[in-house]
Design a protein around this motif. Structure first.
Motif, PDB file in Angstrom:
ATOM      1  N   SER A   1       3.809   8.534  -2.959  1.00 37.52           N
ATOM      2  CA  SER A   1       2.472   7.925  -2.915  1.00 37.52           C
ATOM      3  C   SER A   1       2.069   7.601  -1.487  1.00 37.52           C
ATOM      4  O   SER A   1       0.889   7.687  -1.131  1.00 37.52           O
ATOM      5  CB  SER A   1       2.437   6.664  -3.778  1.00 37.52           C
ATOM      6  N   GLY A   2       3.049   7.226  -0.652  1.00 38.28           N
ATOM      7  CA  GLY A   2       2.733   6.912   0.737  1.00 38.28           C
ATOM      8  C   GLY A   2       2.232   8.122   1.499  1.00 38.28           C
ATOM      9  O   GLY A   2       1.240   8.039   2.237  1.00 38.28           O
ATOM     10  N   LEU A   3       2.893   9.256   1.339  1.00 40.31           N
ATOM     11  CA  LEU A   3       2.435  10.480   1.995  1.00 40.31           C
ATOM     12  C   LEU A   3       1.057  10.890   1.500  1.00 40.31           C
ATOM     13  O   LEU A   3       0.195  11.316   2.279  1.00 40.31           O
ATOM     14  CB  LEU A   3       3.447  11.609   1.761  1.00 40.31           C
TER      15      LEU A   3
ATOM     16  N   LYS B   1       0.832  -1.212   0.000  1.00 41.08           N
ATOM     17  CA  LYS B   1       0.000   0.000   0.000  1.00 41.08           C
ATOM     18  C   LYS B   1       0.862   1.257   0.000  1.00 41.08           C
ATOM     19  O   LYS B   1       0.559   2.224  -0.705  1.00 41.08           O
ATOM     20  CB  LYS B   1      -0.914  -0.008   1.220  1.00 41.08           C
ATOM     21  N   TYR B   2       1.923   1.243   0.785  1.00 39.87           N
ATOM     22  CA  TYR B   2       2.808   2.409   0.889  1.00 39.87           C
ATOM     23  C   TYR B   2       4.138   2.038   0.222  1.00 39.87           C
ATOM     24  O   TYR B   2       5.121   1.690   0.890  1.00 39.87           O
ATOM     25  CB  TYR B   2       3.026   2.787   2.357  1.00 39.87           C
TER      26      TYR B   2
ATOM     27  N   TRP C   1      -2.354  11.132   3.802  1.00 42.64           N
ATOM     28  CA  TRP C   1      -3.057  12.422   3.857  1.00 42.64           C
ATOM     29  C   TRP C   1      -4.525  12.255   3.465  1.00 42.64           C
ATOM     30  O   TRP C   1      -5.420  12.786   4.140  1.00 42.64           O
ATOM     31  CB  TRP C   1      -2.352  13.405   2.924  1.00 42.64           C
ATOM     32  N   LYS C   2      -4.773  11.520   2.378  1.00 49.00           N
ATOM     33  CA  LYS C   2      -6.138  11.360   1.875  1.00 49.00           C
ATOM     34  C   LYS C   2      -6.997  10.489   2.791  1.00 49.00           C
ATOM     35  O   LYS C   2      -8.157  10.798   3.040  1.00 49.00           O
ATOM     36  CB  LYS C   2      -6.109  10.758   0.470  1.00 49.00           C
ATOM     37  N   GLU C   3      -6.445   9.384   3.261  1.00 48.37           N
ATOM     38  CA  GLU C   3      -7.239   8.424   4.019  1.00 48.37           C
ATOM     39  C   GLU C   3      -7.384   8.782   5.495  1.00 48.37           C
ATOM     40  O   GLU C   3      -8.422   8.491   6.100  1.00 48.37           O
ATOM     41  CB  GLU C   3      -6.616   7.031   3.893  1.00 48.37           C
ATOM     42  N   GLN C   4      -6.361   9.400   6.079  1.00 48.49           N
ATOM     43  CA  GLN C   4      -6.391   9.620   7.521  1.00 48.49           C
ATOM     44  C   GLN C   4      -6.255  11.083   7.920  1.00 48.49           C
ATOM     45  O   GLN C   4      -6.291  11.414   9.103  1.00 48.49           O
ATOM     46  CB  GLN C   4      -5.278   8.800   8.180  1.00 48.49           C
TER      47      GLN C   4
END
Length: 308
Positions: A57-59, A51-52, A63-66
């Motif tokens: 993409s991980g940041l 996922k990360y 940011w988007k999900e949490q």
């Protein structure tokens, strides 16, 4: 009472070690706090690499999900945990370096640096481990706890005292090699810069020059130590998140090659500046207290080495 000489704090007095401990605590706690977002990303990349799978993409995913606040999750563990660890690490390193250089005399310098840093790091990690156990869970398990205040009792209720020290062996496996390589590389880099680059004694350099030497040597030491300690860092994250029950299972799940490469770029991005700033703040505190900047053995041994 602190021993002083001419109104200036004397080296190797109780006050000297107290300044080193406080300096290590403030420098380590503040710098680790500053890079909390990168640390959150690093731990999630280690626990869920699919996922990360990259820094950018991980940041974005976090940011988007949490939400943006997720990037500061675990900040209290970084500030207080690494503050306590830094105080023990720097203060005890200075103590053990003096102790071993007095006992071993003109024995190999690198051995004294290795032995001193390893001795200090053992105690520093015992102090850090409970904070690290809570921090990693807070950063990777959004529903676990908000921070140290509620995280400590939750972890104690669910896993007991063993939960706080589940990762002590891999933590030593990560931090002992890192500390030994980092301190030794720093010490030798300082000697190299003064002797070969500046071609001046430390005492003949300005404070700005001394701090510049500390920063350059610190960055070099941090980068080298990061590569050495990366496999154990991945194992620590896996154990704390219960992805693996023991070290051997963690190595098998992660994969031997991935131990060295997973999260390495983000760790270098974190550790290099952190170690540089730690030495900068640490030596700033020492210089402002009337002490010399870091690097080298005690004066008796320095004089013996110069005479030979």
């Amino acid at each position: 009472m602190m021993r002083t000489k001419g109104g200036v704090l004397e080296e190797f007095s109780p006050g000297y070690y107290g300044i080193c401990t406080v300096g290590g605590m403030l420098s380590a706690g503040s710098t680790h706090l500053a890079v909390t977002p990168l640390d959150v990303l690093k731990v999630n990349m280690q626990v869920n690499p699919i996922k990360y799978n990259s820094m950018a993409s991980g940041l974005t995913t976090l940011w988007k999900e949490q939400g943006p606040s997720s990037l500061w999750r675990g900040w209290s563990g970084k500030l207080f945990g690494y503050g306590v660890q830094g105080g023990c690490k720097f203060g005890l390193y200075e103590y053990f370096k003096k102790l071993y250089s007095d006992v071993l005399g003109d024995y190999n310098r690198s051995f004294i640096y290795f032995l001193s840093s390893a001795s200090a790091q053992v105690f520093a990690d015992v102090a850090l481990c409970p904070f690290e156990a809570v921090k990693v869970r807070v950063q990777t398990q959004p529903n676990f706890a908000k921070g140290l205040v509620d995280g400590f009792p939750i972890l104690y209720r669910t896993e007991g005292l063993t939960g706080f020290y589940r990762g002590i062996l891999p933590l030593w496996g990560r931090n002992l090699p890192f500390s030994m390589v980092m301190f030794s590389t720093f010490e030798h880099s300082v000697d190299l810069i003064y002797n070969q680059v500046l071609q001046k004694r430390r005492e003949d350099c300005s404070r700005a020059q001394q701090l510049g030497v500390s920063c350059l040597a610190g960055y070099t030491a941090g980068a080298v130590g990061t590569v050495i300690s990366n496999p154990a860092d991945n194992v620590v994250a896996s154990l704390y998140n219960r992805n693996s029950e023991n070290v051997l299972q963690a190595v098998k799940n992660i994969g031997f090659a991935n131990l060295f490469t997973r999260s390495l770029p983000v760790r270098i991005a974190i550790v290099g500046p952190v170690v540089t700033l730690q030495w900068f703040f640490y030596d700033t505190i020492k210089l402002l207290s009337g002490l010399p900047s870091s690097g080298g053995l005690n004066r008796r041994m320095e004089e013996a080495n110069l005479s030979t």
